[in-house]
Design an enzyme around this catalytic site. Structure first.
Site, short mmCIF file in Angstrom:
data_model
loop_
_atom_site.label_atom_id
_atom_site.label_comp_id
_atom_site.label_asym_id
_atom_site.label_seq_id
_atom_site.Cartn_x
_atom_site.Cartn_y
_atom_site.Cartn_z
N CYS A 28 0.53 -1.34 -0.13
CA CYS A 28 -0.04 0.31 -0.11
C CYS A 28 0.47 0.97 0.26
O CYS A 28 2.36 0.89 -0.15
CB CYS A 28 -0.86 0.36 0.97
SG CYS A 28 -0.16 0.01 2.84
N HIS A 29 0.21 2.45 0.03
CA HIS A 29 1.16 3.51 -0.54
C HIS A 29 0.26 4.60 0.30
O HIS A 29 -0.82 4.46 0.69
CB HIS A 29 1.03 4.52 -1.68
CG HIS A 29 1.73 2.83 -3.09
ND1 HIS A 29 2.86 2.15 -3.10
CD2 HIS A 29 0.75 2.47 -3.26
CE1 HIS A 29 2.75 2.08 -4.31
NE2 HIS A 29 1.27 1.98 -4.17
N TYR A 45 2.00 11.45 -12.05
CA TYR A 45 0.93 11.77 -11.96
C TYR A 45 0.79 12.57 -10.33
O TYR A 45 1.31 12.66 -9.78
CB TYR A 45 -0.15 10.05 -11.83
CG TYR A 45 0.37 10.02 -10.81
CD1 TYR A 45 0.15 9.90 -9.29
CD2 TYR A 45 1.69 8.69 -10.74
CE1 TYR A 45 0.50 8.83 -8.18
CE2 TYR A 45 1.88 8.22 -9.60
CZ TYR A 45 1.21 7.60 -8.73
OH TYR A 45 1.96 6.96 -7.60
N SER A 73 5.74 6.51 -6.74
CA SER A 73 6.92 7.43 -7.43
C SER A 73 6.44 8.35 -7.46
O SER A 73 7.01 9.27 -7.89
CB SER A 73 6.93 6.72 -9.34
OG SER A 73 4.96 6.50 -9.39
N ARG A 126 6.10 5.05 -17.91
CA ARG A 126 4.77 5.70 -17.72
C ARG A 126 5.22 6.47 -16.44
O ARG A 126 3.89 6.90 -15.60
CB ARG A 126 3.15 5.23 -17.33
CG ARG A 126 2.65 4.26 -16.77
CD ARG A 126 1.73 4.22 -17.26
NE ARG A 126 1.08 2.34 -16.36
CZ ARG A 126 0.88 2.39 -15.07
NH1 ARG A 126 1.05 2.83 -14.62
NH2 ARG A 126 0.98 0.97 -14.64
N HIS A 176 2.94 -7.31 -7.87
CA HIS A 176 1.92 -7.59 -9.19
C HIS A 176 2.26 -9.09 -9.53
O HIS A 176 1.81 -8.93 -11.26
CB HIS A 176 1.20 -6.36 -9.41
CG HIS A 176 1.58 -5.37 -8.82
ND1 HIS A 176 0.98 -5.57 -7.02
CD2 HIS A 176 1.27 -4.45 -9.03
CE1 HIS A 176 1.19 -4.24 -7.17
NE2 HIS A 176 1.36 -3.60 -8.08
N ASP A 249 -2.83 -2.69 -2.04
CA ASP A 249 -2.50 -1.25 -2.85
C ASP A 249 -3.24 -0.14 -2.63
O ASP A 249 -3.21 0.84 -3.98
CB ASP A 249 -2.78 -1.93 -4.77
CG ASP A 249 -1.96 -0.87 -5.91
OD1 ASP A 249 -1.14 -0.33 -5.48
OD2 ASP A 249 -2.82 -1.06 -6.87
C1 0GY Z 1 1.26 0.00 -7.48
C2 0GY Z 1 1.03 0.31 -9.35
C3 0GY Z 1 1.24 1.50 -9.46
C4 0GY Z 1 1.99 3.04 -9.38
C5 0GY Z 1 3.46 3.42 -8.74
O1 0GY Z 1 4.79 4.15 -7.47
C6 0GY Z 1 3.54 4.14 -8.35
O2 0GY Z 1 3.43 4.79 -8.34
O3 0GY Z 1 3.77 1.84 -7.96
C7 0GY Z 1 1.51 1.85 -11.09
O4 0GY Z 1 0.73 2.77 -11.78
O5 0GY Z 1 0.50 1.00 -12.04
O6 0GY Z 1 1.47 -0.54 -7.49
O7 0GY Z 1 1.12 0.94 -6.43
#
Ligand code: 0GY
Length: 296
Positions: A28-29, A45, A73, A126, A176, A249
């Site tokens: 998770c983030h 983003y 990211s 991306r 994933h 996630d």
């Molecule tokens: C995820 C997937 C994505 C993004 C990131 O770090 C991130 O920005 O991981 C994605 O856009 O596929 O793992 O959350």
């Protein structure tokens, strides 16, 4: 402000599945809060704030005990927002950092003190501008004791990345499952290639995560209830049950086209791990070995 995207469900349902005691959401983030922790100028983003308090409220709502917060990211290599979430968790979160490969030993140790237990290499074009394999290998060779490397890539570059990943001297955790096309089924080309990769080393772990990404309507899948995902992933979990992790996630970066209900995502667990024994490995025993080994 209006172009800051929001990808999470406002009121996810209560899952029917009750996770075992001590269950860990291992992917998770957090985003920001931007006022305290600005996004990277290189972010691909710009999300709305997804704060630690929101994450912890979701954790409790879904029946989980701990989180592994992966640096997103959009925060680049400044791990302050993720460290803040770990610090505010009262010991219930650890993390995975994204670092400048030139990071010093002292700064790596400071990340360890802050609760980080791995670093992430992201190969999605991306999301990041460049992914310097030679520099990644160098930093992977001088990580603190017990750390691992998380790698995020899509299935079409698995073979290309093999020599690089083979050379990493610490355990690997693949986000994933390397994004297989789950509509190919459990014996499809993507799953076969991923299994062959897993068979090449016993210290490659993976996250059986993201039905909402891998089985999304817009990607040729079918959407919730994500039957393609369940069919393709359940055999993988059964066959590699001692090195699989699971996560929500949340807050689902970049998923604004189809907002997933996190309660439904949790209810996928018994469909990919049908027995209490498998569920305990997936949600407790395995992530504890990677993130809280000192408690075992
Ligand atoms: C995820 C997937 C994505 C993004 C990131 O770090 C991130 O920005 O991981 C994605 O856009 O596929 O793992 O959350």
């Amino acid at each position: 402000m209006s172009d800051r995207i929001k990808c999470w469900h406002d009121a996810p349902g209560k899952p029917v599945f009750v996770p075992p005691a001590g269950a860990i959401d291992a992917h998770c983030h957090v985003f920001g809060p931007m006022g305290e922790f600005p996004f990277s100028p290189k972010a691909k983003y710009l999300p709305q704030d997804a704060s630690p308090e929101m994450l912890f409220a979701l954790r409790d709502h879904l029946g989980f005990a701990r989180n592994v917060v992966v640096q997103a990211s959009c925060h680049g290599t400044d791990n302050a927002a993720t460290l803040n979430a770990i610090a505010r968790s009262g010991g219930k979160a650890r993390g995975v950092a994204v670092v400048d490969p030139d990071i010093s030993e002292a700064d790596l140790l400071a990340l360890h003190e802050g609760g980080m237990r791995g670093i992430r290499f992201n190969f999605l074009k991306r999301l990041v501008d460049n992914a310097p394999k030679d520099k990644f290998l160098e930093v992977a060779s001088r990580l603190p004791e017990g750390w691992h490397v998380v790698i995020y890539f899509e299935a079409d570059i698995l073979e290309e990345l093999r020599p690089f990943m083979d050379a990493i001297p610490v355990p690997l955790v693949i986000d994933h499952m390397g994004r297989p096309d789950v509509t190919q089924g459990p014996d499809g080309a993507d799953m076969k290639a991923f299994r062959s990769f897993l068979d090449s080393r016993e210290d490659i772990w993976f996250k059986a995560t993201c039905p909402e990404r891998l089985d999304a309507r817009k990607e040729g899948g079918m959407g919730d209830p994500w039957d393609n995902f369940a069919a393709a992933v359940a055999p993988l979990v059964a066959d590699y049950q001692d090195r699989v992790l699971w996560g929500t996630d949340w807050p689902h970066p970049n998923m604004q086209d189809e907002i997933a209900d996190d309660g439904h995502i949790v209810d996928m667990i018994p469909r990919i791990a049908p027995t209490p024994e498998l569920q305990h490995k997936l949600l407790v025993a395995n992530p504890m070995r990677l993130y809280w080994p000192e408690e075992l």
